[in-house]
Design a protein around this motif. Structure first.
Motif, short mmCIF file in Angstrom:
data_model
loop_
_atom_site.label_atom_id
_atom_site.label_comp_id
_atom_site.label_asym_id
_atom_site.label_seq_id
_atom_site.Cartn_x
_atom_site.Cartn_y
_atom_site.Cartn_z
N SER A 1 48.05 37.11 39.43
CA SER A 1 49.30 37.12 39.04
C SER A 1 49.70 38.72 38.52
N LEU A 2 48.65 39.13 38.02
CA LEU A 2 48.85 40.73 37.49
C LEU A 2 48.81 41.67 38.69
N VAL A 3 47.82 41.26 39.73
CA VAL A 3 47.96 42.12 40.80
C VAL A 3 49.11 42.15 41.60
N LYS A 4 49.65 40.74 41.83
CA LYS A 4 50.89 40.56 42.52
C LYS A 4 52.05 41.33 41.95
N THR A 5 51.96 41.43 40.67
CA THR A 5 53.19 42.01 39.80
C THR A 5 52.95 43.48 39.83
N GLY A 6 51.75 44.18 40.14
CA GLY A 6 51.54 45.60 40.18
C GLY A 6 51.02 45.96 38.85
N LYS A 7 50.84 45.14 37.92
CA LYS A 7 50.20 45.54 36.75
C LYS A 7 48.69 46.00 36.84
N LEU A 8 48.14 45.67 37.76
CA LEU A 8 46.76 45.76 38.13
C LEU A 8 46.44 46.08 39.72
N VAL A 9 45.46 46.74 39.95
CA VAL A 9 45.17 47.16 41.33
C VAL A 9 43.56 46.66 41.58
N GLN A 10 43.47 45.81 42.69
CA GLN A 10 42.14 45.85 43.08
C GLN A 10 41.33 46.93 43.66
N VAL A 11 40.18 47.19 43.40
CA VAL A 11 39.29 48.29 43.89
C VAL A 11 38.17 47.67 44.40
N LEU A 12 37.30 48.50 45.25
CA LEU A 12 35.93 48.02 45.66
C LEU A 12 35.98 46.65 46.15
N LYS A 13 37.03 46.30 47.04
CA LYS A 13 37.32 44.90 47.73
C LYS A 13 36.12 44.56 48.56
N SER A 14 35.42 45.38 49.20
CA SER A 14 34.23 44.93 50.17
C SER A 14 32.98 44.68 49.27
#
Length: 323
Positions: free
Chosen positions: A256-269
């Protein structure tokens, strides 16, 4: 040195027969009440008198009365026997239908996203069951601490537990706030974490968990450093939102925090997969109706929600105990 039982074997034999005879002042009526012969009642009372060491009844051809010893025995034995009967009925009730107190030990992170809606619907469906949730990260001994079941990620559940899947497998993701990433840049490789503030979690055994990542088919444990050591994922996630550093957390609690832009995911792979979250308990043979009802409720909600073929049957997890 071997000690004797506090209550000697056979001490309660004949007590119910004695109480019935005392109630009716008749061996024949007591026998009819208990569905046995008068001879059986007489033998049971005589055996009780022999163990007690005193005559409890005065018997004549016309009547039956209590001796002084019998009257004193009655005054103490009657309420005690009634309590035993009541205790048996309470235990039998718990063993026959969903009722009583259901105690669950769970991580804090799963309470708002998983358990709150589940518990609300369960309590509505089973109003005679009270649910107690003990939220904490420590892996506890269910039997020793009086819990009916626990909720944990699969890799932390002992192999001798019976487990019921609550979620599909999910990745452990690395997230940071937009503000933090604008100040420090986005890591692109695992080695880049050396230049970043990485929030960490202390395991229940006292050790600080390394970050686990994957590089192709290889698992990499990265020893990271940062300004905060938390004892649970929600605390670490909150610190990441405040821009204190990067955090590695289960994907469901960050979604939910990623969807609202409060967090960003990095190093996905490089995100490793976790086996998912499970409800676990010691043995199918010891499952009380209140817990069986909860397990069935979990399965029913998963089916009703149309999950993508999540296996909700009982299974034994094969994760290693790392926490």
């Amino acid at each position: 040195m071997k000690q004797n039982f506090t209550v000697r074997q056979g001490t309660l034999d004949g007590v119910e027969a004695f109480l019935r005879v005392a109630q009716y002042r008749s061996f024949r009526r007591a026998a009819a009440e208990l569905g046995v012969t008068p001879s059986a009642i007489s033998q049971a009372v005589r055996a009780l008198e022999a163990r007690v060491g005193a005559a409890l009844f005065i018997r004549t051809t016309r009547s039956v009365g209590l001796t002084e010893a019998g009257a004193r025995f009655l005054s103490r034995a009657k309420p005690a026997f009634e309590e035993l009967v009541a205790a048996s009925e309470v235990a039998r009730d718990l063993g026959q239908r969903p009722t009583g107190l259901l105690r669950l030990t769970v991580p804090r992170a799963v309470v708002p996203i998983l358990l709150e809606p589940l518990i609300a619907s369960f309590c509505k469906a089973y109003p005679e069951v009270e649910v107690e949730i003990a939220a904490g990260e420590e892996l506890v001994d269910l039997a020793a601490k009086g819990f009916d079941a626990g909720v944990r990620m699969g890799q932390f559940i002992a192999t001798d537990m019976v487990a019921v899947r609550l979620t599909p497998p999910f990745p452990f993701v690395v997230v940071g706030s937009p503000d933090y990433l604008s100040r420090h840049g986005r890591p692109e490789r695992i080695d880049d974490l050396r230049q970043h503030a990485c929030l960490r979690i202390r395991r229940s055994n006292g050790s600080i968990a390394p970050w686990s990542l994957v590089d192709g088919n290889k698992t990499v444990e990265a020893i990271v450093s940062g300004p905060l050591i938390a004892h649970d994922f929600p605390t670490m996630l909150g610190a990441a939102v405040e821009g204190m550093g990067l955090a590695q957390v289960p994907a469901p609690i960050a979604t939910s925090l990623v969807k609202t832009g409060k967090l960003v995911q990095v190093l996905k792979s490089f995100a490793p997969m976790a086996p998912g979250v499970f409800l676990y308990y010691p043995s199918r043979h010891q499952t009380m109706p209140k817990l069986r009802a909860f397990i069935d409720h979990v399965k029913g909600r998963q089916v009703a929600a149309g999950k993508t073929r999540v296996h909700v049957d009982d299974k034994r997890t094969r994760g290693t105990k790392t926490r």
